[in-house]
Motif scaffolding. Structure first.
Motif, PDB file in Angstrom:
ATOM      1  N   ASP A 106       0.797  -1.228   0.000  1.00  0.00           N
ATOM      2  CA  ASP A 106       0.000   0.000   0.000  1.00  0.00           C
ATOM      3  C   ASP A 106       0.830   1.279   0.000  1.00  0.00           C
ATOM      4  O   ASP A 106       0.263   2.372  -0.004  1.00  0.00           O
ATOM      5  N   THR A 107       2.145   1.165   0.001  1.00  0.00           N
ATOM      6  CA  THR A 107       2.986   2.353   0.142  1.00  0.00           C
ATOM      7  C   THR A 107       4.092   2.392  -0.902  1.00  0.00           C
ATOM      8  O   THR A 107       4.865   1.433  -1.031  1.00  0.00           O
ATOM      9  N   ASP A 108       4.146   3.502  -1.657  1.00  0.00           N
ATOM     10  CA  ASP A 108       5.200   3.733  -2.642  1.00  0.00           C
ATOM     11  C   ASP A 108       5.909   5.043  -2.327  1.00  0.00           C
ATOM     12  O   ASP A 108       5.278   6.014  -1.894  1.00  0.00           O
TER      13      ASP A 108
ATOM     14  N   ALA B 186      16.147  18.068  -4.602  1.00  0.00           N
ATOM     15  CA  ALA B 186      15.588  16.826  -4.066  1.00  0.00           C
ATOM     16  C   ALA B 186      14.186  17.028  -3.515  1.00  0.00           C
ATOM     17  O   ALA B 186      13.890  18.023  -2.854  1.00  0.00           O
ATOM     18  N   ASN B 187      13.308  16.090  -3.796  1.00  0.00           N
ATOM     19  CA  ASN B 187      11.995  16.027  -3.157  1.00  0.00           C
ATOM     20  C   ASN B 187      11.554  14.572  -3.063  1.00  0.00           C
ATOM     21  O   ASN B 187      11.984  13.721  -3.854  1.00  0.00           O
ATOM     22  N   VAL B 188      10.741  14.316  -2.076  1.00  0.00           N
ATOM     23  CA  VAL B 188      10.257  12.956  -1.816  1.00  0.00           C
ATOM     24  C   VAL B 188       8.739  12.987  -1.778  1.00  0.00           C
ATOM     25  O   VAL B 188       8.137  13.836  -1.108  1.00  0.00           O
ATOM     26  N   GLU B 189       8.134  12.065  -2.482  1.00  0.00           N
ATOM     27  CA  GLU B 189       6.676  11.956  -2.489  1.00  0.00           C
ATOM     28  C   GLU B 189       6.283  10.545  -2.077  1.00  0.00           C
ATOM     29  O   GLU B 189       6.785   9.566  -2.635  1.00  0.00           O
ATOM     30  N   VAL B 190       5.398  10.464  -1.087  1.00  0.00           N
ATOM     31  CA  VAL B 190       4.934   9.178  -0.569  1.00  0.00           C
ATOM     32  C   VAL B 190       3.480   8.976  -0.983  1.00  0.00           C
ATOM     33  O   VAL B 190       2.645   9.865  -0.801  1.00  0.00           O
ATOM     34  N   THR B 191       3.195   7.837  -1.565  1.00  0.00           N
ATOM     35  CA  THR B 191       1.817   7.487  -1.926  1.00  0.00           C
ATOM     36  C   THR B 191       1.343   6.362  -1.027  1.00  0.00           C
ATOM     37  O   THR B 191       1.930   5.271  -1.009  1.00  0.00           O
ATOM     38  N   ARG B 192       0.291   6.654  -0.274  1.00  0.00           N
ATOM     39  CA  ARG B 192      -0.239   5.671   0.682  1.00  0.00           C
ATOM     40  C   ARG B 192      -1.712   5.409   0.382  1.00  0.00           C
ATOM     41  O   ARG B 192      -2.535   6.319   0.384  1.00  0.00           O
ATOM     42  N   ARG B 193      -2.035   4.152   0.093  1.00  0.00           N
ATOM     43  CA  ARG B 193      -3.416   3.759  -0.158  1.00  0.00           C
ATOM     44  C   ARG B 193      -4.087   3.411   1.162  1.00  0.00           C
ATOM     45  O   ARG B 193      -3.714   2.433   1.825  1.00  0.00           O
ATOM     46  N   LEU B 194      -5.072   4.225   1.553  1.00  0.00           N
ATOM     47  CA  LEU B 194      -5.772   3.994   2.815  1.00  0.00           C
ATOM     48  C   LEU B 194      -6.812   2.887   2.679  1.00  0.00           C
ATOM     49  O   LEU B 194      -6.986   2.066   3.573  1.00  0.00           O
TER      50      LEU B 194
ATOM     51  N   ASN C  58      -9.505   5.741  -1.233  1.00  0.00           N
ATOM     52  CA  ASN C  58      -8.785   6.892  -0.675  1.00  0.00           C
ATOM     53  C   ASN C  58      -7.279   6.693  -0.717  1.00  0.00           C
ATOM     54  O   ASN C  58      -6.767   5.618  -0.358  1.00  0.00           O
ATOM     55  N   ILE C  59      -6.598   7.760  -1.182  1.00  0.00           N
ATOM     56  CA  ILE C  59      -5.133   7.778  -1.278  1.00  0.00           C
ATOM     57  C   ILE C  59      -4.623   9.102  -0.734  1.00  0.00           C
ATOM     58  O   ILE C  59      -5.203  10.157  -1.008  1.00  0.00           O
ATOM     59  N   VAL C  60      -3.529   9.072   0.010  1.00  0.00           N
ATOM     60  CA  VAL C  60      -2.857  10.302   0.447  1.00  0.00           C
ATOM     61  C   VAL C  60      -1.477  10.337  -0.187  1.00  0.00           C
ATOM     62  O   VAL C  60      -0.817   9.307  -0.321  1.00  0.00           O
ATOM     63  N   LYS C  61      -1.042  11.554  -0.583  1.00  0.00           N
ATOM     64  CA  LYS C  61       0.260  11.711  -1.254  1.00  0.00           C
ATOM     65  C   LYS C  61       1.012  12.915  -0.664  1.00  0.00           C
ATOM     66  O   LYS C  61       1.117  13.954  -1.309  1.00  0.00           O
TER      67      LYS C  61
END
Length: 251
Positions: A216-218, A232-240, A244-247
């Motif tokens: 569920d997490t990328d 540099a930047n970091v983006e987290v994709t979390r499938r709840l 629903n997804i939070v990024k």
């Protein structure tokens, strides 16, 4: 098409690419491309064993239907295509709105697939009847290598750019500017992928790393070596859940 070819770049940084990428023969600038398409269709038709049976795709609409139906408001596009042989398909695109201007045919096209030099050649070319310009792609595949020439008769170089790709590597040579773009993608492990892009025209490079933490997490990390702090930047994709997804993103 004759023996006219793109001239070899003079600078040493392009010599390797020049020898790697086969340059397709180019037609003389004064050549009438409509005659090429017509001759191709007639030649193939004369030797075809199949019946000439075109298929049609029709799209019909009406402008401002609230004011009532009328012949003048009808919008219609028709594509006719015929398989002249196993290797060649030809066709045309018809636009009803252009009929009032005297020429309802928007374009004619030819799709050719053929074996050549141990590989497969696929050409998808279309000629616009408004400006008589021919554009499209010619693709050559052999042993996992793919070369694509993007052509446009309205361009002074005719061949706008040439792309060479194999597995995760792709190189693009722009004939007008003689600039090169490179792109490479590699799997670092079963959960991590890295994509590197370099553009000579922009004098820039970028790195993108994608890592799968769990089902569920990328996590995606982007780097720009020419920017401050390497951009540099970091983006987290979390499938709840299924909907629903939070990024969240961290710069």
């Amino acid at each position: 098409f004759g023996d006219t070819r793109v001239s070899q770049p003079k600078t040493s940084k392009h010599k390797l690419l020049h020898y790697l990428l086969p340059t397709p023969p180019l037609p003389p600038p004064t050549m009438n491309f409509s005659k090429i398409v017509l001759a191709l269709a007639l030649l193939a038709g004369a030797n075809a064993a199949k019946d000439f049976r075109p298929t049609a795709s029709v799209s019909v609409g009406h402008r401002n239907i609230g004011s009532g139906l009328s012949a003048d408001g009808i919008q219609g596009e028709v594509q006719l295509e015929s398989e002249v042989s196993d290797e060649l398909k030809v066709g045309l695109n018809y636009d009803h709105e252009q009929a009032s201007g005297g020429n309802p045919i928007k374009s004619v096209f030819a799709r050719l697939s053929q074996k050549m030099a141990g590989g497969d050649v696929d050409a998808n070319l279309e000629m616009n009847m408004g400006d008589n310009q021919l554009a499209g792609d010619v693709t050559y595949n052999r042993n996992g290598n793919q070369v694509v020439a993007h052509v446009n008769s309205g361009n002074s170089n005719v061949v706008e750019r040439v792309e060479l790709s194999r597995d995760g590597f792709k190189g693009t040579f722009h004939t007008g500017s003689q600039n090169v773009d490179l792109q490479a993608q590699v799997d670092l492990d079963s959960d991590t992928n890295m994509l590197v892009k370099m553009s000579q025209a922009d004098n820039a490079a970028s790195v993108e790393i994608n890592h799968n933490l769990d089902a569920d997490t990328d996590v995606q990390v982007n780097l720009n070596p020419s920017a401050d702090n390497m951009g540099a930047n970091v983006e987290v994709t979390r499938r709840l859940d299924a909907d629903n997804i939070v990024k969240p993103r961290f710069d």
